[in-house]
Design a protein around this motif. Structure first.
Motif, PDB file in Angstrom:
ATOM      1  N   CYS A 435       0.842  -1.202   0.000  1.00 36.93           N
ATOM      2  CA  CYS A 435       0.000   0.000   0.000  1.00 36.93           C
ATOM      3  C   CYS A 435       0.872   1.246   0.000  1.00 36.93           C
ATOM      4  N   CYS A 441      -0.113   8.872   3.554  1.00 41.17           N
ATOM      5  CA  CYS A 441      -1.273   8.320   4.260  1.00 41.17           C
ATOM      6  C   CYS A 441      -1.283   8.746   5.726  1.00 41.17           C
ATOM      7  N   ALA A 444      -0.908   5.723   8.326  1.00 40.77           N
ATOM      8  CA  ALA A 444       0.229   4.788   8.305  1.00 40.77           C
ATOM      9  C   ALA A 444       0.966   4.779   9.642  1.00 40.77           C
ATOM     10  N   THR A 478       1.227  -3.777   4.295  1.00 50.80           N
ATOM     11  CA  THR A 478       0.509  -2.516   4.510  1.00 50.80           C
ATOM     12  C   THR A 478       1.125  -1.795   5.709  1.00 50.80           C
ATOM     13  N   CYS A 480      -0.455  -0.165   7.952  1.00 52.93           N
ATOM     14  CA  CYS A 480      -1.331  -0.209   9.137  1.00 52.93           C
ATOM     15  C   CYS A 480      -2.343  -1.323   8.920  1.00 52.93           C
ATOM     16  N   CYS A 484      -5.133  -2.134   2.990  1.00 57.04           N
ATOM     17  CA  CYS A 484      -5.336  -1.620   1.627  1.00 57.04           C
ATOM     18  C   CYS A 484      -4.690  -2.469   0.526  1.00 57.04           C
TER      19      CYS A 484
HETATM   20 FE1  SF4 Z   1      -2.645   3.887   4.698  1.00 55.28          FE
HETATM   21 FE2  SF4 Z   1      -3.048   1.790   6.223  1.00 55.28          FE
HETATM   22 FE3  SF4 Z   1      -4.164   1.906   3.820  1.00 55.28          FE
HETATM   23 FE4  SF4 Z   1      -1.584   1.556   3.997  1.00 55.28          FE
HETATM   24  S1  SF4 Z   1      -3.143   0.135   4.775  1.00 55.28           S
HETATM   25  S2  SF4 Z   1      -2.594   3.028   2.654  1.00 55.28           S
HETATM   26  S3  SF4 Z   1      -1.048   2.711   5.790  1.00 55.28           S
HETATM   27  S4  SF4 Z   1      -4.638   3.219   5.499  1.00 55.28           S
END
Ligand code: SF4
Ligand code: SRM
Length: 574
Positions: A435, A441, A444, A478, A480, A484
């Motif tokens: 992601c 972001c 993140a 990812t 976080c 995503c």
């Molecule tokens: Fe942002 Fe989390 Fe999505 Fe990655 S997974 S783009 S860190 S919201």
């Protein structure tokens, strides 16, 4: 007066939607305020429905804070591209917008869309206006509505794939919000002052959906769109090579929150079967049942997956059927072979050519060794006005499709001239997704897109030592737990915990039917290599024929299988 004492209060976003006058809020006024680079907080929730997120550059956030400066605000705009299909002229228009209005790069997303990052406020209206001039838009690319509808990647592969694309585009058109606010604010700017006409949303109503909603259309044996990760999927059912209809899957989703076990990723359930003629109506009714039953008090529990957990699949189905006025057919369980893209050149039955390019983490820009952005610009210029098509893949790659035999050598020459790869040189990298995460972001916790290539290089060393460089293994990262890059369906996944640390998950299935499970919490680069190196060696020595890595780690007893979303957090052995 009705007693409302035990009725749960609505989440803040519900009030913002209700009061928004059809998603207008104060966005137009905020755009005209030159004192600040940001918009009012409530309006930043509404801009999502217009495909726009307010962000700030997190690389310099602390420094600006120390200097008592406003954060370095800018906006991310997501272009909705149903089925990922665009013309070369549209590609060129987006490329110009990236250069003139954004940070100079294009980002292919995990849902076949394009994101621009780094658009400053004064550039936002011109950027969105130009996107619309190119006959694309950002409406409903984000927000509590149906998002970009994904589809099996190549409609030129067969008549079945073409029918899948048509269905995805029909569903997309049907579920696009009808508000006129989008055009007023971004396209016909002059109408904005005093514009108040609120169009009744026939499907969504005044407060839209409780949460985002995501749809895919798939053609087995390819599960490139990851059907089990979505709120709603349609999977082609074939009879003697022609489409008999579509299996309907509901209630998949990835997002969760660390430390909150009542949030979890979930694989979709099989709801039933419908014909092509019924499919758009089925999509509408599933959306309506979620609209009326989804949790509007706690946004973390508002996705369809939790509605189905709460209602139970049978009640959910009977509600959908009540709205339809007929019963769905019996579901078939599709058999999938994999999720990866078919890299390199392929020739269709009609003699036309298609080439899939490897785009690391979907970032289209000029790197020192590969000039992806310039190369794509040249290819699009060459194909402009022809039948050539550019397709965004669900794996963040790019396909240049429907090329004539006469055009093929010129495309090949441009690929070679710009160092553009038609594959990656390890099975792990070919099946990798990451992601965006830092620096844009806001959610993140750790790096993803910027760290994944380095980690892959290190892991390729471990794979080489085990003789596994060309083995196909699905790996995702990812920054976080929101998921995503659909990490919880990977054979190996990393989910950010904090700067430089990740949870390591193992045991997803190769074709994406099974969730993985936590194997090692909170580990950094060296510990990741320390954990995976021995497993790669053991896999090389002890695997059974055709056994995937995700299946092996379960059979060998390293991890328990996750059989349902609500047991994702159970049976963790580490
Ligand atoms: Fe942002 Fe989390 Fe999505 Fe990655 S997974 S783009 S860190 S919201
Ligand atoms: Fe996502 C939020 C990026 C696909 C689950 N996602 C975000 C935001 C907008 C952060 C925010 O809310 O402030 C990220 C912007 C980062 C940036 O700087 O660009 C972001 N999501 C992305 C993209 C760009 C990742 C990528 O690297 O390609 C993908 C854009 C897809 C698109 O074109 O529409 C993207 N997001 C996904 C997916 C995968 C999918 O849809 O197939 C998921 C998991 C599937 C799902 O929805 O269950 C996903 N994103 C989330 C969530 C968690 C939702 C949940 O149910 O809990 C959030 C946070 C939220 O909504 O509150 C989120």
């Amino acid at each position: 007066m009705a007693d409302t004492t035990d009725r749960p209060s609505l989440s803040r976003n519900e009030g913002i939607k209700e009061a928004s006058r059809g998603l207008r809020g104060g966005i137009a006024e905020g755009l005209n305020d030159v004192i600040t680079g940001q918009l009012a907080e409530d309006d930043t929730q509404l801009t999502k429905f217009h495909g726009i997120y307010q962000q700030d550059d997190r690389d310099i956030r602390a420094e600006r804070g120390r200097k008592k400066m406003e954060k370095a605000f800018s906006f991310m705009a997501r272009v909705r591209v149903p089925g990922g299909q665009m013309t070369p002229a549209q590609w060129l228009a987006l490329d110009d917008i990236a250069e003139e209005r954004a940070n100079g790069t294009l980002r292919i997303t995990t849902r076949q869309a394009i994101q621009f990052h780094g658009i400053i406020k004064s550039n936002l209206r011109p950027a969105i206006n130009s996107i619309n001039t190119a006959l694309l838009d950002t409406l409903a690319a984000c927000g509590d509505v149906n998002r970009n509808v994904m589809c099996a990647v190549n409609p030129y592969q067969s008549a079945i794939h073409a029918a899948a694309l048509k269905l995805s585009q029909d569903i997309s058109d049907h579920l696009t919000p009808k508000t006129s606010a989008y055009h007023e604010i971004w396209v016909d700017g002059e109408k904005v002052a005093g514009a108040d006409e609120v169009v009744e949303e026939p499907i969504y109503g005044r407060t839209y959906l409780p949460r985002k909603f995501k749809i895919t259309v798939a053609v087995p044996p390819q599960n490139d769109v990851d059907v089990y990760a979505h709120d709603l999927s349609f999977v082609a059912v074939l009879d003697n090579g022609v489409i008999k209809g579509w299996d309907v899957l509901v209630g998949g989703g990835m997002g969760m929150t660390h430390g909150e076990p009542d949030t979890f990723p979930r694989t979709a359930d099989h709801l039933g079967f419908c014909t092509t003629e019924q499919a758009v109506e089925v999509a509408e009714k599933v959306v309506i049942v979620q609209r009326d039953n989804g949790n509007r008090s706690v946004r973390k529990h508002a996705r369809l997956k939790y509605t189905i957990e709460t209602m139970g699949l049978d009640l959910f189905r009977s509600e959908v059927e009540r709205h339809l006025g007929y019963s769905l057919g019996a579901a078939h369980v599709p058999v999938f072979a994999g999720r990866g893209d078919r890299y390199g050149w392929t020739e269709g039955d009609d003699g036309r050519w298609h080439v899939t390019l490897f785009i690391e983490s979907g970032r289209v820009k000029d790197w020192p060794e590969k000039r992806l952005q310039t190369g794509m610009r040249e290819i699009a210029r060459m194909l402009e006005g022809s039948e050539g098509v550019i397709i965004l893949s669900p794996n963040q790659n790019l396909m240049v499709a429907n090329i004539s035999t006469a055009q093929k050598p010129a495309v090949e020459a441009l690929l070679a001239e710009h160092g553009m790869a038609t594959s990656a040189d390890s099975g792990l990298r070919r099946n990798a997704m990451a992601c965006v995460a830092l620096p844009t972001c806001g959610l993140a916790l750790a790096e993803s897109e910027r760290y994944m290539p380095e980690l892959l290089t290190a892991l390729e060393g471990a794979l080489d030592a085990a003789g596994l460089r060309q083995d196909e293994i699905v790996i995702r990262m990812t920054g976080c737990p929101n998921g995503c890059a659909r990490p919880y369906l990977a054979e190996i996944a990393f989910v950010g915990r904090g700067p430089g640390t990740y949870n390591l998950y193992l045991g997803g299935s190769f074709a994406g039917e099974r969730l993985n499970k936590l194997y090692r919490p909170d580990i950094g680069h060296d510990a990741i290599l320390g954990a995976l190196g021995p497993l790669f060696r053991e896999y090389a020595e002890a695997r059974e024929e055709e056994e995937s890595f995700g299946d092996f780690v379960i059979r060998a007893g390293h991890i328990k299988p996750t059989t349902a979303g609500n047991t994702f957090h159970a049976d963790i052995t580490s």
